[in-house]
Design a protein around this motif. Structure first.
Motif, PDB file in Angstrom:
ATOM      1  N   GLN A  79       0.829  -1.201   0.000  1.00 56.88           N
ATOM      2  CA  GLN A  79       0.000   0.000   0.000  1.00 56.88           C
ATOM      3  C   GLN A  79       0.868   1.256   0.000  1.00 56.88           C
ATOM      4  O   GLN A  79       0.549   2.233  -0.697  1.00 56.88           O
ATOM      5  CB  GLN A  79      -0.906  -0.013   1.230  1.00 56.88           C
ATOM      6  CG  GLN A  79      -1.905   1.140   1.268  1.00 56.88           C
ATOM      7  CD  GLN A  79      -2.799   1.075   2.483  1.00 56.88           C
ATOM      8  OE1 GLN A  79      -2.461   0.466   3.490  1.00 56.88           O
ATOM      9  NE2 GLN A  79      -3.957   1.701   2.395  1.00 56.88           N
ATOM     10  N   SER A  80       1.960   1.239   0.742  1.00 52.43           N
ATOM     11  CA  SER A  80       2.871   2.390   0.758  1.00 52.43           C
ATOM     12  C   SER A  80       3.489   2.617  -0.616  1.00 52.43           C
ATOM     13  O   SER A  80       3.641   3.766  -1.058  1.00 52.43           O
ATOM     14  CB  SER A  80       3.968   2.160   1.801  1.00 52.43           C
ATOM     15  OG  SER A  80       3.410   2.044   3.100  1.00 52.43           O
ATOM     16  N   GLN A  81       3.843   1.524  -1.292  1.00 49.75           N
ATOM     17  CA  GLN A  81       4.415   1.659  -2.637  1.00 49.75           C
ATOM     18  C   GLN A  81       3.397   2.255  -3.601  1.00 49.75           C
ATOM     19  O   GLN A  81       3.731   3.106  -4.434  1.00 49.75           O
ATOM     20  CB  GLN A  81       4.890   0.286  -3.123  1.00 49.75           C
ATOM     21  CG  GLN A  81       5.628   0.300  -4.450  1.00 49.75           C
ATOM     22  CD  GLN A  81       4.688   0.102  -5.628  1.00 49.75           C
ATOM     23  OE1 GLN A  81       3.709  -0.617  -5.507  1.00 49.75           O
ATOM     24  NE2 GLN A  81       4.985   0.745  -6.743  1.00 49.75           N
ATOM     25  N   GLN A  82       2.142   1.831  -3.493  1.00 47.05           N
ATOM     26  CA  GLN A  82       1.099   2.372  -4.357  1.00 47.05           C
ATOM     27  C   GLN A  82       0.858   3.851  -4.065  1.00 47.05           C
ATOM     28  O   GLN A  82       0.629   4.647  -4.984  1.00 47.05           O
ATOM     29  CB  GLN A  82      -0.182   1.564  -4.179  1.00 47.05           C
ATOM     30  CG  GLN A  82      -0.083   0.136  -4.715  1.00 47.05           C
ATOM     31  CD  GLN A  82      -1.299  -0.704  -4.392  1.00 47.05           C
ATOM     32  OE1 GLN A  82      -1.969  -0.486  -3.377  1.00 47.05           O
ATOM     33  NE2 GLN A  82      -1.612  -1.670  -5.243  1.00 47.05           N
ATOM     34  N   LEU A  83       0.920   4.218  -2.785  1.00 48.47           N
ATOM     35  CA  LEU A  83       0.787   5.636  -2.435  1.00 48.47           C
ATOM     36  C   LEU A  83       1.958   6.438  -2.990  1.00 48.47           C
ATOM     37  O   LEU A  83       1.783   7.579  -3.437  1.00 48.47           O
ATOM     38  CB  LEU A  83       0.702   5.792  -0.920  1.00 48.47           C
ATOM     39  CG  LEU A  83      -0.593   5.311  -0.259  1.00 48.47           C
ATOM     40  CD1 LEU A  83      -0.487   5.413   1.263  1.00 48.47           C
ATOM     41  CD2 LEU A  83      -1.791   6.114  -0.757  1.00 48.47           C
ATOM     42  N   SER A  84       3.145   5.841  -2.973  1.00 42.73           N
ATOM     43  CA  SER A  84       4.316   6.525  -3.544  1.00 42.73           C
ATOM     44  C   SER A  84       4.138   6.750  -5.043  1.00 42.73           C
ATOM     45  O   SER A  84       4.484   7.826  -5.568  1.00 42.73           O
ATOM     46  CB  SER A  84       5.577   5.699  -3.281  1.00 42.73           C
ATOM     47  OG  SER A  84       5.828   5.575  -1.900  1.00 42.73           O
ATOM     48  N   ASP A  85       3.596   5.749  -5.730  1.00 37.68           N
ATOM     49  CA  ASP A  85       3.322   5.912  -7.159  1.00 37.68           C
ATOM     50  C   ASP A  85       2.313   7.029  -7.393  1.00 37.68           C
ATOM     51  O   ASP A  85       2.448   7.831  -8.328  1.00 37.68           O
ATOM     52  CB  ASP A  85       2.794   4.599  -7.744  1.00 37.68           C
ATOM     53  CG  ASP A  85       3.916   3.638  -8.110  1.00 37.68           C
ATOM     54  OD1 ASP A  85       5.092   4.043  -8.008  1.00 37.68           O
ATOM     55  OD2 ASP A  85       3.629   2.495  -8.505  1.00 37.68           O
TER      56      ASP A  85
END
Length: 245
Positions: free
Chosen positions: A189-195
């Motif tokens: 989820q953090s990676q998707q938020l970073s994207d």
């Protein structure tokens, strides 16, 4: 005479039985109800203690098995995939053309080509700055599209990782596996938020540069008008666009 002998023999037999009777009675088994009940209660208590010990050992064995399950590590990790996706997005942001995501570079560009600087200098300098601003805007929109394409390209990888993690979480045999699956889902989820932040940043950068270009063009236009009015001796006046009757 014979009768006396028979009588004497019979008497001897009776006396022998009389002396043997106490010996025979000593071998009889005596039943004591009170003692028997106490023995039964004692045996029952000992059996109950044995059963309790067996149950305790069973509980301890179950506890050890559960502890082993709780300490079992999750047999999979999506960290490498997530790090790869983040690295790709960061690489795209690092390829920002002309004006990068850098405070000093932005300050330098705005001090030389945007704002008040757009309406200063010679005509050739203003034309060159206008050309640079246009190139910056076009490059920023291109960069934004690249970042968006890269983030969209991460969707299949993220989808596969999410499916694997949810499956692992549902089939977790212990608390540690469930916790690790949950942590990896949070990392995803953090990676998707970073994207998402990367896309918004690239798009906002392009919009901001275009808005700055528009404002700078207005400032340059005002300066061009002042130069034109000063050098040509132009005097503003009223102009009639259509003749009246």
């Amino acid at each position: 005479m014979i009768k006396l002998r028979q009588l004497a023999a019979a008497s001897a037999a009776v006396l022998s039985l009389a002396f043997a009777a106490p010996t025979a009675s000593a071998q009889w088994i005596v039943y004591d109800p009170t003692n028997f009940s106490q023995n039964v209660l004692t045996a029952a208590r000992e059996l109950e203690q044995i059963n309790n010990q067996i149950q305790m050992l069973t509980n301890q064995a179950t506890s050890l098995v559960n502890q082993a399950r709780n300490l079992a590590s999750l047999p999979m990790s999506t960290l490498t995939q997530l790090q790869s996706s983040i690295a790709q997005t960061q690489a795209l942001l690092g390829q920002a053309q002309n004006i990068a995501f850098n405070v000093q570079r932005i300050e330098q560009a705005f001090s030389t080509s945007y704002g008040a600087a757009a309406g200063s200098g010679t005509t050739a300098a203003m034309v060159a700055n206008a050309q640079a601003r246009w190139q910056n805007s076009v490059a920023a929109f291109e960069d934004s599209l690249k970042v968006q394409a890269g983030v969209v390209g991460n969707i299949p990888t993220n989808s596969g990782a999410m499916t694997s993690l949810v499956t692992a979480s549902q089939s977790a045999t212990g608390a540690l596996q469930a916790a690790q699956a949950g942590n990896q889902l949070l990392a995803l989820q953090s990676q998707q938020l970073s994207d998402l932040i990367a896309v918004l940043s690239a798009k906002s950068r392009a919009d901001a540069l275009e808005q700055a270009r528009t404002a700078s063009t207005e400032a340059q236009g005002q300066q061009n008008y002042r130069i034109f009015a000063t050098r040509s001796g132009y005097v503003p006046g009223n102009v009639t666009m259509f003749g009246g009757h």
